[in-house]
Design a protein around this motif. Structure first.
Motif, PDB file in Angstrom:
ATOM      1  N   GLU A 137     -25.769   8.839  25.729  1.00 19.27           N
ATOM      2  CA  GLU A 137     -27.243   8.597  25.394  1.00 19.27           C
ATOM      3  C   GLU A 137     -27.398   9.466  24.056  1.00 19.27           C
ATOM      4  O   GLU A 137     -27.017  10.828  23.681  1.00 19.27           O
ATOM      5  N   LEU A 138     -28.549   8.463  23.183  1.00 21.38           N
ATOM      6  CA  LEU A 138     -28.304   9.061  22.559  1.00 21.38           C
ATOM      7  C   LEU A 138     -29.127  10.409  22.112  1.00 21.38           C
ATOM      8  O   LEU A 138     -30.116  10.515  23.114  1.00 21.38           O
ATOM      9  N   LEU A 139     -28.484  11.489  21.110  1.00 19.83           N
ATOM     10  CA  LEU A 139     -29.032  12.298  21.230  1.00 19.83           C
ATOM     11  C   LEU A 139     -30.558  13.062  20.137  1.00 19.83           C
ATOM     12  O   LEU A 139     -31.469  13.412  20.568  1.00 19.83           O
ATOM     13  N   ASP A 140     -30.374  11.682  19.384  1.00 19.23           N
ATOM     14  CA  ASP A 140     -31.652  11.792  18.564  1.00 19.23           C
ATOM     15  C   ASP A 140     -32.220  10.023  18.456  1.00 19.23           C
ATOM     16  O   ASP A 140     -31.397  10.109  17.820  1.00 19.23           O
ATOM     17  N   HIS A 141     -33.635   9.604  18.627  1.00 21.38           N
ATOM     18  CA  HIS A 141     -34.047   8.581  18.541  1.00 21.38           C
ATOM     19  C   HIS A 141     -34.652   7.979  18.060  1.00 21.38           C
ATOM     20  O   HIS A 141     -34.551   7.478  17.406  1.00 21.38           O
ATOM     21  N   VAL A 142     -34.744   9.004  16.575  1.00 28.43           N
ATOM     22  CA  VAL A 142     -35.753   9.406  15.107  1.00 28.43           C
ATOM     23  C   VAL A 142     -35.354   8.640  13.956  1.00 28.43           C
ATOM     24  O   VAL A 142     -35.862   7.638  13.554  1.00 28.43           O
ATOM     25  N   GLY A 143     -34.000   9.000  14.308  1.00 28.35           N
ATOM     26  CA  GLY A 143     -32.970   8.310  12.449  1.00 28.35           C
ATOM     27  C   GLY A 143     -31.569   8.323  13.223  1.00 28.35           C
ATOM     28  O   GLY A 143     -30.852   9.578  13.448  1.00 28.35           O
ATOM     29  N   PRO A 144     -31.170   8.199  11.596  1.00 27.13           N
ATOM     30  CA  PRO A 144     -29.363   8.570  12.075  1.00 27.13           C
ATOM     31  C   PRO A 144     -29.444   9.897  11.452  1.00 27.13           C
ATOM     32  O   PRO A 144     -30.012  11.077  11.037  1.00 27.13           O
ATOM     33  N   VAL A 145     -27.736   9.743  11.587  1.00 25.45           N
ATOM     34  CA  VAL A 145     -27.323  11.916  11.088  1.00 25.45           C
ATOM     35  C   VAL A 145     -27.970  11.771   9.451  1.00 25.45           C
ATOM     36  O   VAL A 145     -28.115  12.746   9.618  1.00 25.45           O
ATOM     37  N   ALA A 146     -27.659  10.817   8.704  1.00 28.26           N
ATOM     38  CA  ALA A 146     -27.591  10.929   7.721  1.00 28.26           C
ATOM     39  C   ALA A 146     -28.707  10.317   6.997  1.00 28.26           C
ATOM     40  O   ALA A 146     -29.646   9.803   7.827  1.00 28.26           O
ATOM     41  N   PRO A 147     -29.133  11.330   5.453  1.00 26.68           N
ATOM     42  CA  PRO A 147     -30.546  11.254   4.935  1.00 26.68           C
ATOM     43  C   PRO A 147     -30.962   9.286   5.404  1.00 26.68           C
ATOM     44  O   PRO A 147     -30.639   8.515   5.372  1.00 26.68           O
ATOM     45  N   ARG A 148     -32.039   9.079   5.850  1.00 26.24           N
ATOM     46  CA  ARG A 148     -32.620   7.709   6.371  1.00 26.24           C
ATOM     47  C   ARG A 148     -32.469   6.844   5.027  1.00 26.24           C
ATOM     48  O   ARG A 148     -32.667   6.089   5.728  1.00 26.24           O
ATOM     49  N   GLU A 149     -32.871   7.316   3.957  1.00 26.38           N
ATOM     50  CA  GLU A 149     -33.382   6.507   3.024  1.00 26.38           C
ATOM     51  C   GLU A 149     -32.142   6.747   2.479  1.00 26.38           C
ATOM     52  O   GLU A 149     -31.766   5.119   1.772  1.00 26.38           O
ATOM     53  N   PHE A 150     -30.693   6.809   3.120  1.00 27.45           N
ATOM     54  CA  PHE A 150     -29.687   6.216   2.671  1.00 27.45           C
ATOM     55  C   PHE A 150     -28.917   4.969   3.674  1.00 27.45           C
ATOM     56  O   PHE A 150     -28.880   4.967   4.805  1.00 27.45           O
ATOM     57  N   MET A 151     -28.150   4.219   2.677  1.00 26.34           N
ATOM     58  CA  MET A 151     -27.415   3.571   3.797  1.00 26.34           C
ATOM     59  C   MET A 151     -26.356   3.670   3.801  1.00 26.34           C
ATOM     60  O   MET A 151     -24.895   3.473   2.588  1.00 26.34           O
ATOM     61  N   THR A 152     -26.060   3.443   5.080  1.00 23.92           N
ATOM     62  CA  THR A 152     -24.647   4.587   5.703  1.00 23.92           C
ATOM     63  C   THR A 152     -24.315   3.883   6.708  1.00 23.92           C
ATOM     64  O   THR A 152     -24.287   2.607   7.032  1.00 23.92           O
ATOM     65  N   LEU A 153     -22.823   4.022   6.516  1.00 22.92           N
ATOM     66  CA  LEU A 153     -21.948   3.383   7.425  1.00 22.92           C
ATOM     67  C   LEU A 153     -20.710   4.299   8.289  1.00 22.92           C
ATOM     68  O   LEU A 153     -19.869   5.648   8.121  1.00 22.92           O
ATOM     69  N   ASP A 154     -19.851   4.290   8.996  1.00 21.64           N
ATOM     70  CA  ASP A 154     -18.613   4.490   9.365  1.00 21.64           C
ATOM     71  C   ASP A 154     -17.987   6.718   9.716  1.00 21.64           C
ATOM     72  O   ASP A 154     -17.249   6.991   9.150  1.00 21.64           O
ATOM     73  N   GLY A 155     -19.794   6.784  10.615  1.00 21.86           N
ATOM     74  CA  GLY A 155     -19.557   8.476  10.763  1.00 21.86           C
ATOM     75  C   GLY A 155     -18.524   8.895  11.146  1.00 21.86           C
ATOM     76  O   GLY A 155     -18.147   8.397  12.791  1.00 21.86           O
ATOM     77  N   THR A 156     -17.191  10.096  11.373  1.00 21.25           N
ATOM     78  CA  THR A 156     -16.602  10.541  11.528  1.00 21.25           C
ATOM     79  C   THR A 156     -16.928  12.045  11.570  1.00 21.25           C
ATOM     80  O   THR A 156     -17.670  12.774  11.249  1.00 21.25           O
ATOM     81  N   LEU A 157     -16.268  12.986  12.909  1.00 19.15           N
ATOM     82  CA  LEU A 157     -16.094  13.924  13.475  1.00 19.15           C
ATOM     83  C   LEU A 157     -14.947  14.288  12.421  1.00 19.15           C
ATOM     84  O   LEU A 157     -14.004  13.945  12.438  1.00 19.15           O
ATOM     85  N   TYR A 158     -15.545  15.733  11.857  1.00 18.29           N
ATOM     86  CA  TYR A 158     -14.628  16.459  11.331  1.00 18.29           C
ATOM     87  C   TYR A 158     -14.979  17.972  12.087  1.00 18.29           C
ATOM     88  O   TYR A 158     -16.352  18.481  11.354  1.00 18.29           O
ATOM     89  N   VAL A 159     -14.268  19.163  12.133  1.00 15.01           N
ATOM     90  CA  VAL A 159     -14.805  20.457  12.543  1.00 15.01           C
ATOM     91  C   VAL A 159     -13.160  21.462  11.771  1.00 15.01           C
ATOM     92  O   VAL A 159     -12.452  21.102  11.740  1.00 15.01           O
ATOM     93  N   ASP A 160     -13.810  21.605  10.899  1.00 17.39           N
ATOM     94  CA  ASP A 160     -13.458  22.882   9.346  1.00 17.39           C
ATOM     95  C   ASP A 160     -12.728  24.060  10.287  1.00 17.39           C
ATOM     96  O   ASP A 160     -12.821  24.302  11.485  1.00 17.39           O
ATOM     97  N   GLY A 161     -11.635  25.048   9.431  1.00 17.38           N
ATOM     98  CA  GLY A 161     -11.450  25.779  10.104  1.00 17.38           C
ATOM     99  C   GLY A 161     -12.583  26.955  10.486  1.00 17.38           C
ATOM    100  O   GLY A 161     -12.191  27.531  11.583  1.00 17.38           O
ATOM    101  N   SER A 162     -13.893  27.057  10.141  1.00 21.19           N
ATOM    102  CA  SER A 162     -14.681  28.269  10.997  1.00 21.19           C
ATOM    103  C   SER A 162     -15.203  27.554  11.918  1.00 21.19           C
ATOM    104  O   SER A 162     -16.304  28.704  12.562  1.00 21.19           O
TER     105      SER A 162
END
Length: 332
Positions: A137-162
């Protein structure tokens, strides 16, 4: 799960494949989009040889910003704090984004095939489920995660040391000419982004491009695809990413690498050698239940016969990764 009706990797279309090795049920889940419907599907296997599927795990809901008739791209599923999160790229090709401009005139992006491309709405969304089988189920129906004026793709999760979650993604060459890899922080629930994106590197920085002398015939555009990150045993932060390597009038999709030797997502990023060539790329890493580090990618980019292939790899603190075995024995 039974394997009465099974396929092998050679049997089914798999573009941008991603494999989740789920320990509790000792099952491998291979996620991909579908060539026949605008959905995300999964195949399941106990041994990486025989696969059951496809099973639909995500359908674009009505009422969101994306066009439900356009197929999702590059699905990935990550376990995070006890839940499963789907990252996949959605589109609305009917909604144009501003064309690049030098301030006085508009600039058009022309691909190697001679076609002129214009920026349209595209970006990665995040869905959640309690099982690798979804439904997500989508967490946010309003827009993509990156700024909506950007044309982006292939998002992946990274969790840093903190413990801070990030989404790392590709910013399309169609909008920038020289595509980039960028990162943006996520909130604790992975619902939306926090703050502004940071720039990591450009497609033109790929190591293999150093062999070419810049000229009016330089191989524009510079494509960035499919980032994935892995912390190396020595502390360096490795990134897999895909691009095109051109020789004369020909071009092939390749899997390449970059490393932040200090371990910071902010870099500096040093470009490394091509890992796999032969019109193959969009690679992702997973560890088998026997402890082997595996790379899955697709071969046949831009052809009707796109298939997932597997390679066993090892970490190399200097070179990033090395392929030690082509696991084509698992293919057919």
């Amino acid at each position: 799960m039974t394997f009465a009706d099974t396929s092998v990797l050679a049997d089914f279309w798999a573009h941008d494949p991603f494999i989740l090795a789920n320990g509790p049920d000792r099952t491998y889940y291979l996620y991909t989009s579908s060539p026949d419907a605008p959905v995300v599907t999964v195949y399941r296997s106990a041994d990486l040889r025989k696969w059951v599927g496809p099973t639909t795990v995500f359908t674009i809901p009505e009422g969101t910003w994306a066009n439900p008739a356009e197929s999702p791209w590059a699905p990935e599923v990550h376990e995070f704090e006890g839940r499963f999160y789907l990252f996949t790229t959605l589109h609305d090709s009917t909604r144009a984004l501003p064309v690049a401009s030098d301030g006085t005139s508009e600039l058009s992006a022309r691909h190697r095939d001679g076609q002129v491309y214009a920026p349209v709405t595209r970006g990665t969304v995040i869905g959640v489920a309690s099982s690798p089988l979804g439904p997500f189920e989508l967490l946010d129906h309003v827009g993509p995660v990156a700024p909506r004026e950007f044309m982006t793709l292939d998002g992946t999760l990274y969790v840093d040391g903190s413990g801070q979650p990030w989404m790392v993604y590709a910013h399309e060459w169609v909008q920038l000419f020289d595509g980039t890899i960028e990162a943006i922080r996520l909130d604790a629930g992975l619902v939306r982004s926090v703050g502004s994106p940071i720039h990591l590197f450009r497609g033109s920085e790929a190591k293999h491009l150093r062999e070419r002398t810049p000229s009016a015939l330089s191989p524009v555009p510079y494509v960035t695809d499919g980032p994935q990150l892995r912390r190396l045993a020595g502390g360096g932060l490795l990134m897999l990413w895909a691009t095109y390597r051109r020789t004369g009038a020909t071009a092939e999709y390749v899997e390449t690498m970059a490393i932040s030797r200090g371990g910071s997502i902010e870099g500096p990023w040093e470009q490394l050698d091509v890992l796999v060539d032969g019109n193959a790329g969009h690679g992702m890493l997973f560890t088998t239940f026997d402890g082997a580090l595996m790379l899955v990618l697709h071969r046949g980019m831009g052809t009707p016969h796109v298939r997932a292939q597997l390679f066993e790899v090892v970490e190399d603190e200097s070179a990033g990764l090395r392929v030690i075995e082509d696991r084509s024995d698992l293919y057919a």
